[in-house]
Motif scaffolding. Sequence first.
Motif, PDB file in Angstrom:
ATOM      1  N   ALA A  49      -3.499  27.254 -37.370  1.00 34.51           N
ATOM      2  CA  ALA A  49      -2.803  28.139 -36.435  1.00 34.51           C
ATOM      3  C   ALA A  49      -2.317  27.372 -35.208  1.00 34.51           C
ATOM      4  O   ALA A  49      -1.204  27.598 -34.721  1.00 34.51           O
ATOM      5  N   ALA A  50      -3.153  26.465 -34.705  1.00 36.35           N
ATOM      6  CA  ALA A  50      -2.767  25.671 -33.541  1.00 36.35           C
ATOM      7  C   ALA A  50      -1.573  24.774 -33.864  1.00 36.35           C
ATOM      8  O   ALA A  50      -0.655  24.630 -33.045  1.00 36.35           O
ATOM      9  N   TYR A  51      -1.580  24.176 -35.050  1.00 41.46           N
ATOM     10  CA  TYR A  51      -0.473  23.300 -35.428  1.00 41.46           C
ATOM     11  C   TYR A  51       0.824  24.097 -35.582  1.00 41.46           C
ATOM     12  O   TYR A  51       1.913  23.626 -35.201  1.00 41.46           O
ATOM     13  N   TYR A  52       0.705  25.320 -36.098  1.00 36.84           N
ATOM     14  CA  TYR A  52       1.882  26.190 -36.221  1.00 36.84           C
ATOM     15  C   TYR A  52       2.472  26.472 -34.839  1.00 36.84           C
ATOM     16  O   TYR A  52       3.688  26.373 -34.634  1.00 36.84           O
ATOM     17  N   ARG A  97       4.240  23.410 -33.496  1.00 37.03           N
ATOM     18  CA  ARG A  97       5.544  23.175 -34.102  1.00 37.03           C
ATOM     19  C   ARG A  97       6.592  24.162 -33.581  1.00 37.03           C
ATOM     20  O   ARG A  97       7.763  23.808 -33.428  1.00 37.03           O
ATOM     21  N   VAL A  98       6.151  25.394 -33.305  1.00 37.23           N
ATOM     22  CA  VAL A  98       7.093  26.420 -32.871  1.00 37.23           C
ATOM     23  C   VAL A  98       7.354  26.364 -31.368  1.00 37.23           C
ATOM     24  O   VAL A  98       8.492  26.450 -30.910  1.00 37.23           O
ATOM     25  N   LEU A  99       6.271  26.203 -30.589  1.00 39.79           N
ATOM     26  CA  LEU A  99       6.380  26.308 -29.135  1.00 39.79           C
ATOM     27  C   LEU A  99       6.163  25.004 -28.389  1.00 39.79           C
ATOM     28  O   LEU A  99       6.463  24.914 -27.209  1.00 39.79           O
ATOM     29  N   GLY A 100       5.607  24.002 -29.094  1.00 45.14           N
ATOM     30  CA  GLY A 100       5.245  22.768 -28.417  1.00 45.14           C
ATOM     31  C   GLY A 100       3.974  22.948 -27.609  1.00 45.14           C
ATOM     32  O   GLY A 100       3.439  24.046 -27.497  1.00 45.14           O
ATOM     33  N   TRP A 101       3.470  21.868 -27.035  1.00 41.96           N
ATOM     34  CA  TRP A 101       2.202  21.944 -26.313  1.00 41.96           C
ATOM     35  C   TRP A 101       2.355  22.575 -24.939  1.00 41.96           C
ATOM     36  O   TRP A 101       1.387  22.692 -24.191  1.00 41.96           O
ATOM     37  N   GLU A 102       3.576  23.001 -24.595  1.00 43.45           N
ATOM     38  CA  GLU A 102       3.716  23.753 -23.358  1.00 43.45           C
ATOM     39  C   GLU A 102       2.944  25.069 -23.457  1.00 43.45           C
ATOM     40  O   GLU A 102       2.492  25.621 -22.482  1.00 43.45           O
TER      41      GLU A 102
END
Length: 417
Positions: free
Chosen positions: A148-151, A154-159
């Motif tokens: 879930a974190a990787y998803y 990928r979608v939102l970036g680490w921001e």
Amino acid sequence: MVSLGIASLGVSCFMMKSLKCPIVGYLLMLVLIIAKPYIYDIFPEMYTVLHGPLVLGGFLLGLCVLTGAPSELTARSLKTFGWLTGFLIVCWLTHALGEGGGGPHRYLGEITNMWLLFFIGICVVRNSSDLKNLQYWLSATFIFVAAAAYYHYRVLGWEMPLPSRRLVDRNEFASTLAAVAPLFMYLILTAKSTFPRSIGIFGVILIIICVIPSYSRGAFLSLGIALALCSTMAQDKKAYFIVLSVAALLGAARVSSTYIERISSTVDYKEEASAAGRIATYGAAIYMVRSAPILGVGVGGFNDNFWNYCPEKYRQFCNPGKSVHNIYLQVLSETGILGFTAFSAFLLSALAPLRGMLTRRPESSHEMLAYAFGISCVVLLFSYAFLPGAYNSFIYPLLASFIASVSVTQGKSVRND
């Protein structure tokens, strides 16, 4: 209302099942804590209305006492729990009497919850079946959380790395993932069938591709240490080095120039604000210890007192209210020598069996699993040299899992398989 009804039904079912098998309620409790950022988005009532983890904890505590589980704990488990209880008492004492006045009362609630979680953990894991269930549930939960974190990355970036940033710290999250890598390596190195070995491989790969994009230097170093220590678990060194080589290639492919610049910038702290800020907190912690050596500035009081103790030359790199990213300095500065002694004794007592495992290679799969839990504890404690969170950390249930696994493998479980 629908989500509240589903959550209530789920908790009720697990509580009923826990009457016959306490490990079930404990496993749900761990899932609710580990996967909180995601479950909170789906079932917010689980925490805001039902107070799921707290209700389950109170229920399981009563169940453990009524069934006489504490009286059947090993002497080592009781000794370790005694040191943790001493640390809890010191935390309450320093919060009331500490020279800095202490911080918000939520810190006392957090360490009390961890004390409860640790006690339940060493009570409910009673045989090898419970131990296996614990390992499988933890593996499945961390796979879900990492995926879930990787998803979201990928979608939102680490921001916005997780659905609710206030519920988890990115560096702590990545370090915890790195620390549980030995549990997946255990599956790779000991599983006799294809499915659990595939789960182990998938878990290690997922951890690598989550830790590296986090840009957490401490987590990256912890992951390397975790994979290196796993070599002591491997009976087939060839298989281990194949796995390690694949992991290294995968990691190298994911490392970006930004990540390399972030790591190299620590050489000159003036080029990296976060490194300079951490040096400032270390200096402030030392000054706090000098000012209040016995009881510290009170649990949770570091942030409020930071600016008063921050070295003048580092103030340009930070702002008031900063926390110290080192749980050992956090405990020492907030609870003084008294609290640091109890906390250190708790950790040393909990990890004492690991020394014997290092000198004698574990033979059975249960001994190997206990050893994997021990390695995970060491790696997580290392990573906490770069993180805050002494009173609300995954290290408490992880240490409980290690102690319980040692008791089971030594034939001192509450009941036979």
